[in-house]
Design an enzyme around this catalytic site. Structure first.
Site, PDB file in Angstrom:
ATOM      1  CD  GLU A  49      19.428  38.896  34.214  1.00 40.38           C
ATOM      2  OE1 GLU A  49      20.429  39.506  34.625  1.00 40.38           O
ATOM      3  OE2 GLU A  49      18.675  38.243  34.939  1.00 40.38           O
ATOM      4  CD  GLU A  80      12.062  49.456  43.647  1.00 45.96           C
ATOM      5  OE1 GLU A  80      12.514  48.411  43.145  1.00 45.96           O
ATOM      6  OE2 GLU A  80      10.874  49.564  44.016  1.00 45.96           O
TER       7      GLU A  80
END
Lengths: 380, 398
Positions: free
Chosen positions: B244, B385
């Site tokens: 991915e 993050e």
């Protein structure tokens, strides 16, 4: 030195806050936005009945003689509720243009009705090529008999779809982008040759472009002296800028409150995500941007009604620049800290983010105002 | 040090260009370049063209109908197909579940599912995230309980991209609550038509229906739909995530978006001149172009190291952060280019078939919605993050 609202201003702000809390919870706002009108006629009526549409006008015209700070108090609360009514367009900008440039007849005819909330005004100053430069006007008004014939196109009139009166700038002399030669006209939206292309806006309001095809108006449609409207447009859009700054602060405060609540309640890895230092610091940056924005909104409100000057222009440009940047940072980061849920239609946060970004597209974005400021930089 | 393509690679690039010039339908390319709405049929049409060319399954072994491209060839394909406006393949089948089935699935699963992915018979979606499990994926709660030759599945998945088109979903489910969170997860293939599966749309802030919630209410799933071993799903999930993450940087797509931005800024006016000639705006565009130049070389360095036998690790996390920030910066500028006309939401102009007068720029209607839509880039596929946490641990050793 005292940065607190006085008792009257506090009462005014509380009045609007109560009204917004009662009438504008998020689900209701979605309904207003999806309705054909695009806002709440009932809420607009209440603004009128409570005297809020009369705030900035002189007492002899049925107003309260309110200051820039009074307008700020109202706009901040409207921003907190993401209110969709054309208050800024009608009361601050439309009413302001007529107050400053209109003759006694025009003031009498329109201002008292603005002050009671009886009529709504949309103002068309932008054009497809203008990119925020309000002197960049190609719409023309030619003398015709005792009146004028208008041709051209005005862009993105928020509230223009339901306005009772439309004010437009048009060139009566000079070349495109000359500061001189602009005139201001009052147009009946239903007059022959006026076409409106209506659309929703990204932030849930409605607006339109106005196409003027040989629109005949009488001499009484001219507001102010022919060719001399530039000063009033410049001054009054400055007041609109201050009002938008105040609205943005209300929206930022709410976006930050939602985000802070989320950081305290959303748990990942067994703890509230607000325990993660990187998110704590981001939240500090957002709060600090809000403080900068708040300060500039106060400053802008305090000079909004001062006499025209370079200093006033500088402050208003600076305020809109700070608010544009702070608004974008807070919009983007409050979505980011929420994650996917911050991107959904059915949660209010995304709508605050959209309004904050769109405020940057009204009366100049942060780049535009940086240029304005730079052009007025003092030598020392 | 040599940054040039080899003769073979240049020949491959020519082949790719010829293919795109001849086979990419103009209407699809227009939709991609101009940010207009793509239909399910558009995706399917392009998929079949790629399958016919043998260029659809670029991560698969040749025996299953894949094509063996080097990392550089994949890069050339990415750059060129973005430049020509080819749609990105919907990755859930071909690039996500397929590599997992190929590596960990049974022979029956390979024989059954892989041809159906190529033919387009199956449209897959991803059942990873849950309302309570985003960044902390291992905390997922959707339960699968073995009863005879079936699992009974209960729970909810969310952010399921294009789930409204899918007939199959691959899910991470909890099969064991007695062990550590990561050790009780299994990888299950579920037919969306099974009774008890409900798909509910999530409308995003730009008004689009791209993601969904998927509910499972006593859904009976045959045990042969388990991939690999029970309770070992986390290993497979992580394997899939590396696929991915590859390409999430989207350098090719950013280059195409930048070129589109320049075209728009060339048409928009400011002070009587094209906006792209305005010093402020030109500098903003230049800054993004410079940063993109740097990121694309970083991208090539990773590709070269993979080609040389290296494993892309946390570097791809760094690139994901950079790449998504750049793409977001481009959509920010595209929206800004419209000035006051960034406000109208003229949905009807998002259709390629729109024949009326455009309100502003012919491609203007998509720009503000896209700016808002692209906020997702720094959230999905592991938020930026989380990517930075990976870099912190894996590269910096902190």
């Amino acid at each position: 030195m005292d940065f607190n609202l006085n008792e009257e201003q506090q009462m005014l702000q509380d009045t609007v806050a109560r009204l917004v809390r009662g009438e504008y919870e998020f689900e209701k706002r979605l309904k207003y936005s999806e309705s054909e009108l695009g806002y709440s006629e009932e809420f607009w009526k209440q603004l009128g009945e409570l005297g809020l549409c009369a705030v900035p006008f002189p007492e002899e015209l049925g107003g309260f003689g309110g200051s820039g700070v009074d307008v700020q108090s109202v706009m901040t609360e409207l921003g907190r509720g993401l209110c969709l009514e054309p208050y800024m367009q009608t009361v601050v900008l439309g009413g302001g243009l007529i107050s400053q440039a209109g003759n006694d007849n025009q003031k009498e005819e329109w201002l008292s009705r603005i002050a009671t909330g009886e009529i709504k005004i949309a103002v068309g100053l932008d054009e497809p090529q203008s990119h925020y430069n309000l002197n960049d006007v190609e719409t023309r008004a030619e003398k015709s008999g005792s009146g004028y014939v208008l041709n051209g196109r005005k862009g993105v009139l928020i509230g223009g779809h339901a306005a009772d009166l439309i004010l437009v700038s048009a060139r009566t002399s000079g070349d495109s982008r000359d500061a001189d030669g602009l005139s201001l006209f009052a147009i009946d939206p239903n007059a022959e040759g006026v076409e409106r292309r209506v659309y929703p806006t990204m932030d849930g309001a409605k607006g339109c472009d106005v196409f003027l095809n040989n629109v005949q108006v009488g001499a009484d449609a001219l507001i102010g002296e022919e060719g001399q409207a530039g000063a009033a447009i410049h001054y009054q859009t400055g007041r609109a800028v201050a009002a938008l700054c105040a609205e943005a602060v209300g929206a930022m405060e709410e976006a930050i409150k939602l985000t802070l609540d989320y950081l305290k309640t959303r748990k990942q890895f067994g703890v509230p995500i607000g325990k993660f230092q990187v998110l704590q610091h981001r939240m500090v940056d957002m709060s600090s941007e809000l403080e900068q924005a708040r300060s500039m909104s106060i400053l802008a409100a305090s000079v909004a009604n001062d006499d025209a000057s370079d200093e006033r222009d500088r402050i208003l440009a600076a305020a809109k620049n700070v608010i544009g940047r702070a608004g974008q940072f807070i919009a983007e980061q409050s979505i980011q800290l929420h994650g996917g849920i911050g991107m959904t239609w059915e949660y209010s946060l995304a709508h605050y983010a959209k309004r904050l970004i769109m405020i940057n597209h009204q009366f100049g974005d942060d780049d535009f105002h940086l240029e304005q400021y730079a052009s007025l930089l003092q030598a020392s | 040090m040599n940054m040039n393509y080899t003769a073979d690679e240049l020949a491959f690039r020519d082949e790719v260009r010829t293919f795109l010039e001849e086979k990419l339908p103009a209407d699809i390319a227009a939709k991609v370049k101009e940010g207009r709405r793509m239909s399910r049929a558009d995706h399917e049409r392009w998929q079949q063209i790629l399958v016919k060319q043998g260029w659809y399954a670029t991560h698969w072994p040749e025996e299953y109908g894949g094509v063996k491209w080097t990392a550089v060839q994949k890069h050339i394909w990415d750059e060129e197909s973005c430049r020509y406006g080819a749609p990105r393949s919907i990755p859930f089948g071909v690039n996500m579940v397929a590599p997992v089935i190929i590596k960990f699935g049974s022979e029956e699963q390979k024989q059954h599912y892989l041809p159906r992915i190529l033919s387009g018979e199956d449209w897959w979606c991803q059942g990873y995230s849950e309302p309570g499990s985003g960044s902390d994926l291992a905390s997922l709660k959707t339960r699968a309980v073995r009863e005879g030759d079936h699992y009974i599945v209960n729970g909810q998945k969310t952010w399921t991209t294009l789930g409204q088109h899918a007939n199959m979903i691959f899910c991470l489910v909890r099969t064991n609550t007695e062990v550590k969170a990561q050790e009780g997860i299994s990888f299950l293939l579920i037919d969306m038509k099974t009774p008890g599966v409900t798909v509910r749309p999530i409308i995003t802030l730009d008004g689009e229906h791209e993601v969904n919630e998927v509910f499972f209410d006593d859904v009976k799933v045959p045990v042969e739909n388990l991939v690999g071993d029970e309770d070992k799903g986390w290993t497979y999930a992580k394997y899939l995530l590396t696929y991915e993450r590859t390409g999430l940087a989207g350098i090719g797509a950013s280059k195409a978006a930048l070129s589109h931005l320049k075209a728009i800024a060339g048409r928009q006016k400011k002070n009587g001149r094209p906006l792209i000639e305005d010093p402020t705006f030109a500098q903003r565009v230049a800054q993004v172009e410079i940063d993109l130049m740097a990121a694309s070389i970083s991208n090539l360095r990773i590709i070269a190291s993979v080609e040389g036998g290296g494993v892309p690790g946390a570097e791809s996390s760094m690139l994901k952060v950079r790449g998504t920030e750049l793409r977001q910066a481009i959509t920010d500028l595209s929206r800004r280019a419209l000035g006051p006309y960034a406000q109208p939401f003229v949905e009807e102009e998002l259709a390629l078939e729109f024949e009326g007068d455009h309100l502003s720029d012919p491609d203007g209607a998509a720009l503000s919605p896209q700016y808002f839509n692209m906020r997702k880039l720094s959230i999905f596929g592991g938020s930026n993050e989380i990517q930075k946490n990976i870099v912190t641990k894996m590269i910096l050793g902190l």
